[in-house]
Write a protein that holds these residues in place. Structure first.
Motif: not given
Length: 376
Positions: A141, A152, A157-158
């Motif tokens: 990430r 981010s 989560s990306i």
């Protein structure tokens, strides 16, 4: 060598072989991530599945000689299952998270990285590469964020502008000096839907996850699940998508770009009761290709037992009684006892009372007592 021209060739080639997004960053240390990881460890928020050495996770020079740049890639995966079967009374189903629907992403992403490395190697002299997918030292990430793949999100989560957060990530360190790309600005704004929706409060604040409370992590553990999480797991067999499905940036996002990523509905959303007595061989043959099988059948079976209790599925009582009486694993017998208590009925009660008189394992006896209390 003209590395800017080579970079453009790499980008063009990446599209040709089905890489959804590619980005470049320097081989400099990830100092901000290092501080975050130290804090996570101090708070006890780590899952335990991570690479243990924080220095190696954040300093590319410790794991690769002369890291001049890092190339990050993303592969978009589907968010909707074609021909998804419906569970109903008498034939309840569990669910694997979307990231585990097709062929194990570790295999798919590594394959793309190998193709990419081979292409670069054919164009540049003395190129060296270290490929990583999820289980490598670096934090995927952090690399993806700095390489401009996405930002981010508050759900950790990306999130990409094009594919939402439904992307697999991978990266390669190289000694070749490619110019870095610009990171993408955070686009979450004031939204806190993911934090509000998290079933267990694992997202303790924007961008900070207590992995010990995260259902995605809990479904992968092998012991008896702590009481407070049992009802919250629902029918999840592996992973959790709540903080992704609620995200506005994922609304309407559904890409079907690779047949290997498509779900086999009977694997991604399987019937629960056949899982209770599946053999190791049968499990490997049926589920071995998906990433959700990496911990073996035990966590999946335990979660299936919890799901049957969640549904209060009366037709499963007979099978659960058999598990309670015959399974050699205390954690599985104990979970079956608890689920029988959740389902209720005379047959479940009689089986629990009988097992209480015959069981010798203290863990199982504790769960039998919980099951009997649920029946009161």
């Amino acid at each position: 060598m003209d590395y800017e021209a080579l970079k453009e060739e790499i980008i063009a080639y990446s599209k040709k072989i089905g890489i959804s997004k590619i980005g470049f960053t320097s081989g400099d240390p990830f100092i901000e991530m290092k501080n975050r990881l130290i804090r996570q460890e101090e708070l006890g928020y780590q899952s335990g599945f991570e690479h243990k050495n924080i220095e190696e996770r954040t300093h590319p020079e410790l794991i690769f000689d002369e890291p001049r740049s890092i190339i990050a890639i993303a592969l978009a995966y589907p968010s909707k299952m074609k021909d998804a079967p419906r569970g109903e009374r008498g034939s309840r189903r569990g669910i694997f998270c979307k990231a585990s629907w097709g062929v194990d992403y570790h295999v798919l992403v590594r394959e793309k990285l190998e193709q990419l490395a081979s292409f670069i190697d054919s164009k540049a002299d003395n190129g060296r590469f270290k490929l990583m997918v999820d289980t490598g030292e670096l934090v995927d990430r952090a690399v993806a964020e700095r390489a401009g793949i996405g930002w981010s999100g508050k759900n950790c989560s990306i999130i990409t502008p094009e594919f939402g957060s439904y992307v697999y990530l991978g990266e390669m360190i190289t000694n070749l000096p490619f110019a870095p790309d610009e990171p993408i600005q955070d686009q979450c704004g004031e939204c806190t839907k993911c934090l509000d929706a998290c079933p267990t409060g694992a997202l303790v604040q924007p961008g900070q996850l207590d992995a010990q409370r995260c259902i995605a992590f809990l479904t992968q553990t092998k012991g008896v699940l702590p009481d407070e999480f049992r009802d919250k797991v629902g029918n999840r067999l592996y992973g959790c998508d709540t903080c992704q499905t609620i995200c506005p940036k994922n609304k309407g996002v559904d890409f079907h770009l690779n047949p290997d990523m498509e779900a086999n509905p009977e694997i991604a959303k399987p019937l629960l009761q056949p899982l209770l007595d599946i053999s190791n061989r049968e499990f490997k043959e049926k589920y071995g290709e998906v990433s959700g099988s990496w911990r073996g059948k035990k966590p999946i079976q335990r979660n299936a037992i919890l799901a049957l209790g969640h549904f209060k599925e009366q037709s499963a009582v007979r099978d659960l009684v058999k598990v309670l009486n015959e399974d050699v694993r205390p954690e599985i017998r104990g979970t079956a006892a608890w689920s029988l208590g959740k389902i209720g009925g005379e047959q479940a009660k009689e089986a629990l009372i009988r097992a209480q008189a015959e069981e010798n394992d203290s863990l199982v006896l504790k769960e039998i007592n919980k099951g009997l209390q649920l029946l009161e």
